[in-house]
Scaffold this motif. Structure first.
Motif, mmCIF file in Angstrom:
data_model
loop_
_atom_site.group_PDB
_atom_site.id
_atom_site.type_symbol
_atom_site.label_atom_id
_atom_site.label_comp_id
_atom_site.label_asym_id
_atom_site.label_seq_id
_atom_site.Cartn_x
_atom_site.Cartn_y
_atom_site.Cartn_z
ATOM 1 N N ARG A 218 0.833 -1.207 0.000
ATOM 2 C CA ARG A 218 0.000 0.000 0.000
ATOM 3 C C ARG A 218 0.866 1.256 0.000
ATOM 4 N NH1 ARG A 218 -3.167 -3.025 4.131
ATOM 5 N NH2 ARG A 218 -2.369 -1.649 5.768
ATOM 6 N N LEU A 219 1.903 1.246 0.834
ATOM 7 C CA LEU A 219 2.780 2.421 0.917
ATOM 8 C C LEU A 219 3.606 2.604 -0.361
ATOM 9 C CD1 LEU A 219 4.050 2.244 4.612
ATOM 10 C CD2 LEU A 219 2.412 3.849 3.620
ATOM 11 N N MET A 220 4.037 1.520 -0.962
ATOM 12 C CA MET A 220 4.793 1.635 -2.211
ATOM 13 C C MET A 220 3.917 2.200 -3.323
ATOM 14 S SD MET A 220 7.471 -1.585 -2.429
ATOM 15 C CE MET A 220 6.341 -2.891 -1.983
ATOM 16 N N ALA A 221 2.630 1.828 -3.299
ATOM 17 C CA ALA A 221 1.699 2.362 -4.296
ATOM 18 C C ALA A 221 1.480 3.858 -4.076
ATOM 19 C CB ALA A 221 0.375 1.610 -4.233
ATOM 20 N N VAL A 222 1.395 4.270 -2.798
ATOM 21 C CA VAL A 222 1.276 5.695 -2.473
ATOM 22 C C VAL A 222 2.509 6.437 -2.982
ATOM 23 C CG1 VAL A 222 1.238 7.382 -0.589
ATOM 24 C CG2 VAL A 222 -0.191 5.338 -0.457
ATOM 25 N N GLU A 223 3.664 5.870 -2.712
ATOM 26 C CA GLU A 223 4.928 6.481 -3.150
ATOM 27 C C GLU A 223 4.966 6.627 -4.669
ATOM 28 O OE1 GLU A 223 9.533 5.549 -2.101
ATOM 29 O OE2 GLU A 223 8.404 3.923 -3.072
ATOM 30 N N PHE A 224 4.578 5.581 -5.378
ATOM 31 C CA PHE A 224 4.586 5.625 -6.843
ATOM 32 C C PHE A 224 3.654 6.718 -7.354
ATOM 33 C CE2 PHE A 224 2.895 4.398 -10.985
ATOM 34 C CZ PHE A 224 4.065 4.167 -11.711
ATOM 35 N N TYR A 225 2.507 6.825 -6.732
ATOM 36 C CA TYR A 225 1.529 7.839 -7.159
ATOM 37 C C TYR A 225 2.105 9.242 -7.005
ATOM 38 C CZ TYR A 225 -2.451 10.998 -6.911
ATOM 39 O OH TYR A 225 -3.296 12.059 -7.100
ATOM 40 N N TYR A 226 2.624 9.548 -5.828
ATOM 41 C CA TYR A 226 3.142 10.890 -5.573
ATOM 42 C C TYR A 226 4.379 11.210 -6.427
ATOM 43 C CZ TYR A 226 0.054 11.688 -1.574
ATOM 44 O OH TYR A 226 -1.054 11.898 -0.772
ATOM 45 N N CYS A 227 5.151 10.180 -6.759
ATOM 46 C CA CYS A 227 6.369 10.408 -7.560
ATOM 47 C C CYS A 227 6.086 10.463 -9.059
ATOM 48 C CB CYS A 227 7.395 9.310 -7.283
ATOM 49 S SG CYS A 227 8.080 9.364 -5.613
ATOM 50 N N ASN A 228 4.842 10.161 -9.452
ATOM 51 C CA ASN A 228 4.492 10.143 -10.876
ATOM 52 C C ASN A 228 3.149 10.827 -11.123
ATOM 53 O OD1 ASN A 228 6.619 8.095 -12.160
ATOM 54 N ND2 ASN A 228 5.937 7.250 -10.202
ATOM 55 N N LEU A 229 2.876 11.878 -10.392
ATOM 56 C CA LEU A 229 1.578 12.565 -10.450
ATOM 57 C C LEU A 229 1.174 12.970 -11.866
ATOM 58 C CD1 LEU A 229 1.462 14.894 -7.304
ATOM 59 C CD2 LEU A 229 -0.167 13.113 -7.931
ATOM 60 N N THR A 230 2.128 13.461 -12.640
ATOM 61 C CA THR A 230 1.795 13.980 -13.973
ATOM 62 C C THR A 230 1.359 12.885 -14.937
ATOM 63 O OG1 THR A 230 4.136 13.844 -14.610
ATOM 64 C CG2 THR A 230 3.351 15.952 -13.729
#
Length: 278
Positions: A218-230
């Motif tokens: 779950r946290l890795m998915a959150v991290e991926f989202y915030y690091c690839n917002l665009t």
């Protein structure tokens, strides 16, 4: 003078001979003791393997009873799930287990063991023969783990429809590892769950992984989202942001690794830090 040299030579020869006899005797005793210990280990190991196999065939309850699983030290995964990781050693073999609970009921487990590389070929064949009644053991004596209840462990949390992506299910359940991080430990090796995550993550499955039983996923998915917002559409952002807010409300300590230190941190705090990804 010559007679003294002869006597000294005879004395040294006799002394050296006695020392050799003593050393050989000690080596023989040591070898004999080592052999007896090895025989004891084999007897204990093979007996326990037989008992474990019989228990495995009967029921999960009997298996856990034979492994002497205690009702303590469970890791809270949130949403009613808990994970217990431990093992049982006998002679020279050990069995490691990961047990997934939902509201105190066992719903899945992983059981693993291995044949030591330093054993003789004869003993390796013996252990392979005994373990093969329960595990799959290949020609290189590698023992494949046993899984129970993976269908339930691979189900996402409530709020999203289950998919049949095999790669995603490897991270939905907690058996791949529940530590959040990248490189971890004194060797600074990449975490196994991080390797799996990097292999499968993409925009299309990011939201799905936010519904994993595994808190690290779950946290890795959150991290991926915030690091690839665009890279996400507005509709995706809206849905994912709602899910992240739900995760922040869960009062849960998750295991995080930074460098060589593994610690616990509130999920909300970790998510807040991940939002600053650049």
């Amino acid at each position: 003078m010559n007679q003294k040299k002869v006597n000294l030579f005879q004395y040294n020869t006799t002394r050296n001979f006695i020392l050799i006899i003593i050393v050989l005797g000690i080596c023989n005793i040591s070898f004999s003791q080592k052999t007896e210990v090895e025989k004891y280990y084999v007897r204990v190991d093979t007996l326990f393997i037989s008992q474990l196999t019989e228990a495995y065939k009967k029921s999960t309850e009997e298996l856990l009873k034979t492994l002497e699983v205690k009702n303590d030290r469970r890791e809270n995964l949130g949403f009613g799930y808990q994970l217990k990781e431990s093992g049982k050693g006998v002679g020279s073999i050990s069995f490691n287990y990961k047990i997934l609970y939902y509201k105190n009921e066992v719903i899945a487990y992983e059981l693993s063991t291995y044949i030591k590389a330093n054993k003789s070929r004869k003993l390796k064949k013996l252990y392979k023969e005994r373990l093969s009644t329960m595990f799959e053991v290949n020609d290189d004596y590698k023992v494949e783990p046993i899984y129970f209840g993976l269908d339930k462990a691979n189900e996402p949390l409530d709020g999203i429809e289950k998919r049949t992506e095999n790669k995603s299910t490897d991270l939905i359940n907690p058996f791949a590892g529940i530590i959040f991080g990248n490189r971890c430990g004194y060797g600074m090796s990449v975490l196994n769950n991080r390797k799996l995550f990097d292999e499968i993550i993409k925009n299309e499955n990011c939201e799905y992984l936010l519904y994993s039983i595994n808190p690290a996923t779950r946290l890795m998915a959150v991290e991926f989202y915030y690091c690839n917002l665009t890279n996400f559409s507005e509709n995706q952002k809206k849905s994912i942001e709602l899910r992240i807010e739900e995760l922040k409300k869960v009062p849960l300590l998750t295991r995080n690794c930074y460098g060589c230190i593994v610690g616990s941190e509130l999920t909300e705090k970790t998510i807040t830090e991940l939002k600053n990804c650049r």
